[in-house]
Design a protein around this motif. Structure first.
Motif, mmCIF file in Angstrom:
data_model
loop_
_atom_site.group_PDB
_atom_site.id
_atom_site.type_symbol
_atom_site.label_atom_id
_atom_site.label_comp_id
_atom_site.label_asym_id
_atom_site.label_seq_id
_atom_site.Cartn_x
_atom_site.Cartn_y
_atom_site.Cartn_z
ATOM 1 N N TRP A 60 -69.371 -67.342 -12.767
ATOM 2 C CA TRP A 60 -68.902 -68.096 -11.902
ATOM 3 C C TRP A 60 -67.186 -68.471 -12.552
ATOM 4 O O TRP A 60 -66.649 -68.921 -11.785
ATOM 5 C CB TRP A 60 -69.429 -69.817 -11.378
ATOM 6 C CG TRP A 60 -69.824 -70.357 -12.911
ATOM 7 C CD1 TRP A 60 -69.067 -71.425 -13.458
ATOM 8 C CD2 TRP A 60 -71.139 -70.295 -13.407
ATOM 9 N NE1 TRP A 60 -70.043 -71.844 -14.381
ATOM 10 C CE2 TRP A 60 -71.183 -71.367 -14.464
ATOM 11 C CE3 TRP A 60 -72.421 -69.577 -13.062
ATOM 12 C CZ2 TRP A 60 -72.301 -71.452 -15.195
ATOM 13 C CZ3 TRP A 60 -73.657 -69.609 -13.903
ATOM 14 C CH2 TRP A 60 -73.384 -70.649 -14.940
ATOM 15 N N HIS A 61 -67.126 -68.253 -13.830
ATOM 16 C CA HIS A 61 -65.912 -68.188 -14.594
ATOM 17 C C HIS A 61 -65.617 -66.805 -14.383
ATOM 18 O O HIS A 61 -65.981 -65.894 -15.078
ATOM 19 C CB HIS A 61 -66.037 -68.524 -16.064
ATOM 20 C CG HIS A 61 -66.321 -70.088 -16.064
ATOM 21 N ND1 HIS A 61 -65.450 -70.882 -16.035
ATOM 22 C CD2 HIS A 61 -67.599 -70.604 -16.423
ATOM 23 C CE1 HIS A 61 -65.936 -72.154 -16.379
ATOM 24 N NE2 HIS A 61 -67.220 -71.967 -16.706
ATOM 25 N N MET A 62 -64.799 -66.575 -13.295
ATOM 26 C CA MET A 62 -64.429 -65.118 -12.725
ATOM 27 C C MET A 62 -64.112 -63.984 -13.816
ATOM 28 O O MET A 62 -64.070 -62.885 -13.562
ATOM 29 C CB MET A 62 -63.598 -65.189 -11.536
ATOM 30 C CG MET A 62 -64.232 -66.032 -10.290
ATOM 31 S SD MET A 62 -65.689 -65.618 -9.927
ATOM 32 C CE MET A 62 -65.196 -64.463 -8.728
ATOM 33 N N PHE A 63 -63.036 -64.332 -14.764
ATOM 34 C CA PHE A 63 -62.749 -63.549 -15.734
ATOM 35 C C PHE A 63 -63.533 -63.519 -16.985
ATOM 36 O O PHE A 63 -63.010 -63.098 -18.103
ATOM 37 C CB PHE A 63 -61.287 -63.686 -15.935
ATOM 38 C CG PHE A 63 -60.321 -63.024 -14.806
ATOM 39 C CD1 PHE A 63 -60.476 -61.847 -14.428
ATOM 40 C CD2 PHE A 63 -59.483 -63.889 -14.200
ATOM 41 C CE1 PHE A 63 -59.754 -61.299 -13.431
ATOM 42 C CE2 PHE A 63 -58.855 -63.559 -13.054
ATOM 43 C CZ PHE A 63 -58.701 -62.303 -12.786
ATOM 44 N N SER A 64 -64.793 -64.292 -17.095
ATOM 45 C CA SER A 64 -65.445 -64.485 -18.182
ATOM 46 C C SER A 64 -65.682 -63.182 -19.030
ATOM 47 O O SER A 64 -65.403 -62.819 -20.236
ATOM 48 C CB SER A 64 -66.614 -65.005 -17.937
ATOM 49 O OG SER A 64 -67.394 -65.330 -19.116
ATOM 50 N N GLY A 65 -66.114 -61.891 -18.308
ATOM 51 C CA GLY A 65 -66.473 -60.774 -19.054
ATOM 52 C C GLY A 65 -65.082 -60.332 -19.816
ATOM 53 O O GLY A 65 -65.125 -59.763 -20.689
ATOM 54 N N VAL A 66 -64.144 -60.344 -19.160
ATOM 55 C CA VAL A 66 -62.796 -59.636 -19.720
ATOM 56 C C VAL A 66 -62.385 -60.645 -20.724
ATOM 57 O O VAL A 66 -62.003 -59.898 -21.884
ATOM 58 C CB VAL A 66 -61.775 -59.896 -18.608
ATOM 59 C CG1 VAL A 66 -60.351 -59.463 -19.205
ATOM 60 C CG2 VAL A 66 -61.923 -58.731 -17.415
ATOM 61 N N ILE A 67 -62.624 -61.781 -20.579
ATOM 62 C CA ILE A 67 -62.158 -62.717 -21.778
ATOM 63 C C ILE A 67 -62.976 -62.725 -22.964
ATOM 64 O O ILE A 67 -62.655 -62.565 -24.020
ATOM 65 C CB ILE A 67 -62.028 -64.106 -21.332
ATOM 66 C CG1 ILE A 67 -60.753 -64.305 -20.445
ATOM 67 C CG2 ILE A 67 -61.850 -65.236 -22.461
ATOM 68 C CD1 ILE A 67 -60.868 -65.516 -19.551
ATOM 69 N N GLU A 97 -54.929 -70.924 -17.325
ATOM 70 C CA GLU A 97 -54.320 -69.761 -17.036
ATOM 71 C C GLU A 97 -55.471 -68.719 -16.609
ATOM 72 O O GLU A 97 -55.042 -67.548 -16.350
ATOM 73 C CB GLU A 97 -53.550 -69.324 -18.207
ATOM 74 C CG GLU A 97 -52.462 -70.260 -18.358
ATOM 75 C CD GLU A 97 -51.033 -69.994 -17.450
ATOM 76 O OE1 GLU A 97 -51.040 -68.739 -17.051
ATOM 77 O OE2 GLU A 97 -50.425 -70.837 -16.934
ATOM 78 N N PHE A 98 -56.530 -68.902 -16.939
ATOM 79 C CA PHE A 98 -57.719 -68.011 -16.858
ATOM 80 C C PHE A 98 -58.651 -68.207 -15.845
ATOM 81 O O PHE A 98 -59.755 -67.484 -15.744
ATOM 82 C CB PHE A 98 -58.105 -67.739 -18.088
ATOM 83 C CG PHE A 98 -57.382 -67.366 -19.369
ATOM 84 C CD1 PHE A 98 -56.430 -66.101 -19.334
ATOM 85 C CD2 PHE A 98 -56.976 -68.353 -20.237
ATOM 86 C CE1 PHE A 98 -55.660 -65.840 -20.309
ATOM 87 C CE2 PHE A 98 -55.883 -68.117 -21.137
ATOM 88 C CZ PHE A 98 -55.223 -66.924 -21.183
ATOM 89 N N GLU A 99 -58.756 -69.423 -15.359
ATOM 90 C CA GLU A 99 -59.638 -69.815 -14.327
ATOM 91 C C GLU A 99 -59.288 -69.824 -12.851
ATOM 92 O O GLU A 99 -58.002 -69.713 -12.477
ATOM 93 C CB GLU A 99 -59.934 -71.389 -14.604
ATOM 94 C CG GLU A 99 -60.935 -71.446 -15.626
ATOM 95 C CD GLU A 99 -62.313 -70.757 -15.082
ATOM 96 O OE1 GLU A 99 -62.536 -70.484 -14.020
ATOM 97 O OE2 GLU A 99 -63.137 -71.003 -15.959
ATOM 98 N N PHE A 100 -59.959 -69.948 -11.933
ATOM 99 C CA PHE A 100 -59.957 -69.941 -10.572
ATOM 100 C C PHE A 100 -60.002 -71.377 -9.914
ATOM 101 O O PHE A 100 -60.786 -72.299 -10.788
ATOM 102 C CB PHE A 100 -61.013 -69.123 -9.619
ATOM 103 C CG PHE A 100 -60.470 -67.666 -9.693
ATOM 104 C CD1 PHE A 100 -60.108 -66.904 -8.832
ATOM 105 C CD2 PHE A 100 -60.894 -66.867 -10.960
ATOM 106 C CE1 PHE A 100 -59.916 -65.674 -8.789
ATOM 107 C CE2 PHE A 100 -60.764 -65.611 -11.162
ATOM 108 C CZ PHE A 100 -59.978 -64.913 -10.144
#
Length: 184
Positions: A60-67, A97-100
């Motif tokens: 649910w933290h949409m860029f979690s994998g990238v981060i 800056e990294f969240e939706f």
């Protein structure tokens, strides 16, 4: 011939009490817990505690994998775990800056993984793109995920003391409360 990839373990201290803290880097509660770890380490001493940061990606933290991949990539660079710590600190300081918005909308809907990598590089001062692109990094990412699953971790932050999940610890606790809980 390329040099083998060696992520540095995200581990500080060398004491007999072992505290694993499972965090998602953009979760506000995880950021709060992560930021307190260094005061805990300073207070109790590196010879009394080993603190291990475990990256727990949450969808649910949409860029979690990238981060998470960026943090592990940072651990392969000069400075190892301290470089990864600097990257995590920068992400936490700029987590919006990294969240939706509401995990599903907002300006990040138009962001790409490359945009996220560039933002992390800007805020941390660490060049990550080349290390991020190393295919072997996938092993470290899978290990973090498998370790969380094997230990029944579902949310972040989760605290594990000497190999057992400890639901009595919370990111809302003070460092003093953590110290008392861990050492009596």
């Amino acid at each position: 011939m390329s040099t083998p990839l060696h992520p540095d373990p995200l581990e500080w201290g060398h004491g007999p009490k072992v505290l694993d803290v499972f965090v998602e880097p953009t979760c506000p509660f995880s950021v709060r817990a992560f930021n307190k770890l260094w005061d805990l380490l300073a207070s109790v001493g590196e010879d009394r505690i080993t603190i291990r940061v475990r990256l727990h990606s949450q969808p649910w933290h949409m860029f979690s994998g990238v981060i998470v991949r960026c943090i592990l990539a940072a651990s392969t660079l000069e400075g190892g775990r301290e470089t990864a710590r600097a990257v995590m600190t920068a992400i936490g300081a700029h987590r919006e800056e990294f969240e939706f918005t509401d995990h599903c909308s907002g300006p990040n809907m138009d962001a790409t993984p490359n945009d996220i990598i560039r933002r992390i590089e800007k805020y941390s001062g660490v060049a990550l793109a080349d290390a991020f692109a190393v295919p072997e990094l996938q092993k470290a990412i899978k290990w973090q995920c498998k370790y969380s699953r094997q230990n029944g971790i579902h949310v972040s932050p989760t605290f594990m003391v000497d190999g057992l999940i400890d639901p009595a610890m919370s990111s809302g606790d003070t460092v003093e409360a953590w110290e008392k809980h861990l050492f009596g």
